[in-house]
Scaffold this motif. Structure first.
Motif, PDB file in Angstrom:
ATOM      1  N   MET A   1       0.841  -1.187   0.000  1.00 42.17           N
ATOM      2  CA  MET A   1       0.000   0.000   0.000  1.00 42.17           C
ATOM      3  C   MET A   1       0.880   1.241   0.000  1.00 42.17           C
ATOM      4  SD  MET A   1      -3.027   0.817   2.711  1.00 42.17           S
ATOM      5  CE  MET A   1      -3.993   2.313   2.619  1.00 42.17           C
ATOM      6  N   THR A   2       1.699   1.382  -1.011  1.00 38.79           N
ATOM      7  CA  THR A   2       2.616   2.509  -1.091  1.00 38.79           C
ATOM      8  C   THR A   2       2.223   3.410  -2.237  1.00 38.79           C
ATOM      9  OG1 THR A   2       4.093   1.184  -2.442  1.00 38.79           O
ATOM     10  CG2 THR A   2       4.554   1.249  -0.083  1.00 38.79           C
ATOM     11  N   ASN A   3       1.860   4.634  -1.893  1.00 43.05           N
ATOM     12  CA  ASN A   3       1.449   5.609  -2.894  1.00 43.05           C
ATOM     13  C   ASN A   3       2.423   6.782  -2.919  1.00 43.05           C
ATOM     14  OD1 ASN A   3      -0.751   4.070  -3.489  1.00 43.05           O
ATOM     15  ND2 ASN A   3      -2.143   5.172  -2.142  1.00 43.05           N
ATOM     16  N   GLU A   4       3.682   6.496  -2.713  1.00 43.52           N
ATOM     17  CA  GLU A   4       4.684   7.550  -2.696  1.00 43.52           C
ATOM     18  C   GLU A   4       4.902   8.096  -4.105  1.00 43.52           C
ATOM     19  OE1 GLU A   4       7.320   5.846   1.038  1.00 43.52           O
ATOM     20  OE2 GLU A   4       8.072   5.770  -0.995  1.00 43.52           O
ATOM     21  N   VAL A   5       5.082   9.414  -4.205  1.00 42.02           N
ATOM     22  CA  VAL A   5       5.368  10.063  -5.474  1.00 42.02           C
ATOM     23  C   VAL A   5       6.871  10.237  -5.580  1.00 42.02           C
ATOM     24  CG1 VAL A   5       5.012  12.093  -6.890  1.00 42.02           C
ATOM     25  CG2 VAL A   5       3.154  11.238  -5.454  1.00 42.02           C
ATOM     26  N   ASP A   6       7.494   9.630  -6.595  1.00 42.66           N
ATOM     27  CA  ASP A   6       8.952   9.643  -6.718  1.00 42.66           C
ATOM     28  C   ASP A   6       9.483  11.070  -6.788  1.00 42.66           C
ATOM     29  OD1 ASP A   6       9.028   6.749  -8.903  1.00 42.66           O
ATOM     30  OD2 ASP A   6       8.905   6.928  -6.718  1.00 42.66           O
ATOM     31  N   GLY A   7      10.515  11.332  -5.976  1.00 44.96           N
ATOM     32  CA  GLY A   7      11.202  12.610  -6.037  1.00 44.96           C
ATOM     33  C   GLY A   7      10.534  13.730  -5.286  1.00 44.96           C
ATOM     34  N   HIS A   8       9.348  13.512  -4.760  1.00 48.75           N
ATOM     35  CA  HIS A   8       8.631  14.591  -4.085  1.00 48.75           C
ATOM     36  C   HIS A   8       8.504  14.359  -2.576  1.00 48.75           C
ATOM     37  CE1 HIS A   8       7.479  16.610  -7.820  1.00 48.75           C
ATOM     38  NE2 HIS A   8       7.264  15.399  -8.322  1.00 48.75           N
ATOM     39  N   GLY A   9       8.956  13.209  -2.092  1.00 50.02           N
ATOM     40  CA  GLY A   9       8.927  12.955  -0.657  1.00 50.02           C
ATOM     41  C   GLY A   9       7.532  12.882  -0.087  1.00 50.02           C
ATOM     42  N   VAL A  10       6.528  12.563  -0.894  1.00 51.77           N
ATOM     43  CA  VAL A  10       5.165  12.458  -0.408  1.00 51.77           C
ATOM     44  C   VAL A  10       5.014  11.155   0.381  1.00 51.77           C
ATOM     45  CG1 VAL A  10       2.743  12.348  -1.054  1.00 51.77           C
ATOM     46  CG2 VAL A  10       4.329  13.784  -2.353  1.00 51.77           C
ATOM     47  N   LEU A  11       4.469  11.250   1.586  1.00 52.40           N
ATOM     48  CA  LEU A  11       4.321  10.068   2.419  1.00 52.40           C
ATOM     49  C   LEU A  11       3.330   9.091   1.802  1.00 52.40           C
ATOM     50  CD1 LEU A  11       4.095  11.706   5.947  1.00 52.40           C
ATOM     51  CD2 LEU A  11       5.988  10.386   5.053  1.00 52.40           C
ATOM     52  N   SER A  12       3.548   7.822   2.013  1.00 53.52           N
ATOM     53  CA  SER A  12       2.587   6.817   1.580  1.00 53.52           C
ATOM     54  C   SER A  12       1.296   7.004   2.356  1.00 53.52           C
ATOM     55  CB  SER A  12       3.136   5.414   1.826  1.00 53.52           C
ATOM     56  OG  SER A  12       3.200   5.162   3.216  1.00 53.52           O
ATOM     57  N   VAL A  13       0.236   6.426   1.829  1.00 53.16           N
ATOM     58  CA  VAL A  13      -1.054   6.490   2.514  1.00 53.16           C
ATOM     59  C   VAL A  13      -0.944   5.907   3.913  1.00 53.16           C
ATOM     60  CG1 VAL A  13      -3.419   5.609   2.483  1.00 53.16           C
ATOM     61  CG2 VAL A  13      -2.378   6.472   0.380  1.00 53.16           C
ATOM     62  N   ARG A  14      -0.189   4.790   4.008  1.00 49.10           N
ATOM     63  CA  ARG A  14      -0.042   4.163   5.326  1.00 49.10           C
ATOM     64  C   ARG A  14       0.710   5.069   6.284  1.00 49.10           C
ATOM     65  NH1 ARG A  14       1.744  -1.596   4.643  1.00 49.10           N
ATOM     66  NH2 ARG A  14      -0.488  -1.855   4.267  1.00 49.10           N
ATOM     67  N   ASP A  15       1.739   5.765   5.821  1.00 42.00           N
ATOM     68  CA  ASP A  15       2.479   6.663   6.695  1.00 42.00           C
ATOM     69  C   ASP A  15       1.635   7.873   7.090  1.00 42.00           C
ATOM     70  OD1 ASP A  15       4.764   5.184   6.966  1.00 42.00           O
ATOM     71  OD2 ASP A  15       5.831   6.138   5.316  1.00 42.00           O
ATOM     72  N   GLN A  16       0.822   8.351   6.170  1.00 43.83           N
ATOM     73  CA  GLN A  16      -0.068   9.461   6.511  1.00 43.83           C
ATOM     74  C   GLN A  16      -1.036   9.045   7.614  1.00 43.83           C
ATOM     75  OE1 GLN A  16      -1.992  11.050   3.024  1.00 43.83           O
ATOM     76  NE2 GLN A  16      -0.087  11.125   1.856  1.00 43.83           N
ATOM     77  N   ARG A  17      -1.579   7.843   7.475  1.00 41.09           N
ATOM     78  CA  ARG A  17      -2.486   7.325   8.499  1.00 41.09           C
ATOM     79  C   ARG A  17      -1.757   7.185   9.826  1.00 41.09           C
ATOM     80  NH1 ARG A  17      -3.202   1.968  10.374  1.00 41.09           N
ATOM     81  NH2 ARG A  17      -5.307   1.547  11.214  1.00 41.09           N
ATOM     82  N   ARG A  18      -0.559   6.625   9.782  1.00 43.15           N
ATOM     83  CA  ARG A  18       0.234   6.424  11.000  1.00 43.15           C
ATOM     84  C   ARG A  18       0.517   7.744  11.699  1.00 43.15           C
ATOM     85  NH1 ARG A  18       5.835   6.491  11.555  1.00 43.15           N
ATOM     86  NH2 ARG A  18       6.617   5.287  13.337  1.00 43.15           N
ATOM     87  N   ASN A  19       0.938   8.748  10.938  1.00 50.80           N
ATOM     88  CA  ASN A  19       1.229  10.048  11.536  1.00 50.80           C
ATOM     89  C   ASN A  19      -0.014  10.678  12.146  1.00 50.80           C
ATOM     90  OD1 ASN A  19       3.887   9.801  10.788  1.00 50.80           O
ATOM     91  ND2 ASN A  19       3.699  11.066   8.938  1.00 50.80           N
ATOM     92  N   ARG A  20      -1.145  10.480  11.493  1.00 52.06           N
ATOM     93  CA  ARG A  20      -2.398  11.044  12.015  1.00 52.06           C
ATOM     94  C   ARG A  20      -2.784  10.385  13.335  1.00 52.06           C
ATOM     95  NH1 ARG A  20      -5.265   9.690   8.082  1.00 52.06           N
ATOM     96  NH2 ARG A  20      -6.496   7.974   8.937  1.00 52.06           N
TER      97      ARG A  20
END
Length: 374
Positions: A1-20
């Motif tokens: 479940m990794t939706n990271e955007v290459d080169g832009h440092g956008v967090l994966s959906v899972r990391d966004q959820r975790r941080n929230r």
């Protein structure tokens, strides 16, 4: 479940959820417990601090249990630090008190909700908190089930249930259907064509197996919406079975299927009652399928945003006059003689070591035995 955007440092959906879900939690300077992390721990060992992974069995048995599950990689299951089965949680973690407990999609599986929550409370420091991530019935396979009620929760508590009870198995298996959160949000779930997880014959067979043979069948024993969860916990606190206050709450996001709640023990019954009342009032309860539900949900959001008494959380890790005065349970290995040896001022004062620890030593973080260095 990794939706990271290459080169832009956008967090994966899972990391966004975790941080929230972990927002405001001082992991680096804390000791915590995560229950049932499997492959996806919210708290990672690399985060710093100390994290104790707890599950119902050890890592080799978990890998065997899930080896045919296509939804997880058994080689990524975390190394379990403590097994919580027939023992108490306090015994499993060797009598330690911790700064926080986190559990994602666990609470709905436990056969005895009250005892499980009491055991979480038993391992908390005076400033400790519990963070639960809970599936919202309206957007999961529990779509057609009703919310769990107080009498059935109390019945499982009286029975000290160690396995899901037959009524829970029947309620889950007779109603569970394949549902996507997006379809539920768009009101595209039709009972006439929704695919059932079990036939009624299979549901009856599982319930009979549990009743006659004591077999554990993993199901959602309990079903919640944010509002029903708040009201249920408020009832349990009002009865004196729990003393948790709601310190923070995040409602179910659009097209998502879970809400989260931060709980902390309190010695003030009025604060406890008011905190759950605020959560219930702020929870958006307009369900897809009900006429004008989108308009109602928007009105609820506006009303929640302009409430007179928002939830004002205590600062994690900092003492408050609302904190509990005594632990739920003494450390399982507490020895009065060792406590007096470790605290000579208590021995000199001639105070009962058990009474002193309950009323003072626990809050002060005193050692219960002499250090090896000493």
């Amino acid at each position: 479940m990794t939706n990271e955007v290459d080169g832009h440092g956008v967090l994966s959906v899972r990391d966004q959820r975790r941080n929230r879900l972990l927002r405001g939690l001082n992991i680096r300077d804390s000791v915590g417990i995560e229950i049932g992390p499997l492959c996806w721990p919210l708290v990672r060992r690399s985060d710093g601090g100390e994290i104790i992974y707890v599950d119902h069995t050890d890592t080799p048995h978990l890998r065997e249990k899930y080896r045919n599950d296509p939804n997880l990689n058994v080689n990524e299951i975390v190394n379990v630090d403590a097994v919580w089965g027939r023992n108490t949680l306090h015994q499993a973690v060797k009598g330690r008190y911790v700064d926080y407990v986190v559990a994602s999609h666990v609470v709905e599986h436990v056969p005895d909700l009250v005892t499980w929550l009491k055991e979480l409370a038993s391992v908390l420091k005076p400033t400790g908190e519990v963070r639960l991530v809970v599936p919202d019935r309206r957007y999961t396979f529990d779509y057609f089930r009703r919310e769990s009620r107080l009498p059935e929760v109390l019945a499982s508590y009286i029975a000290r249930a160690r396995i899901p009870q037959p009524y829970s198995i029947l309620d889950c298996c007779l109603a569970a259907v394949e549902v996507s959160a997006v379809d539920a949000w768009q009101n595209r779930v039709n009972p006439s064509w929704a695919k059932r997880h079990h036939t009624w014959e299979a549901a009856l067979g599982l319930a009979e197996d549990a009743f006659r043979n004591g077999t554990y069948h993993d199901i959602h024993c309990w079903v919640f919406t944010p509002r029903s969860f708040a009201r249920l916990i408020a009832d349990l606190c009002r009865m004196g079975l729990l003393d948790f206050a709601c310190e923070d709450f995040s409602d179910t996001l659009v097209n998502d299927l879970e809400f989260s709640v931060v709980m902390r023990r309190s010695s003030d019954p009025e604060h406890i009652a008011n905190s759950w009342s605020r959560m219930a009032q702020s929870a958006r309860d307009a369900t897809p399928g009900v006429p004008f539900w989108r308009a109602r949900r928007k009105l609820e959001e506006l009303r929640a945003g302009h409430g007179d008494s928002p939830i004002v959380p205590r600062v994690g890790g900092q003492h408050s006059e609302l904190d509990p005065s005594e632990p739920v349970a003494m450390p399982p290995d507490f020895d009065p003689s060792a406590y007096l040896e470790a605290n000579p001022d208590v021995a000199a004062a001639g105070v009962d070591p058990v009474v002193h620890y309950r009323q003072f030593g626990w809050r002060e973080g005193r050692s219960i035995r002499p250090s090896s260095a000493a």
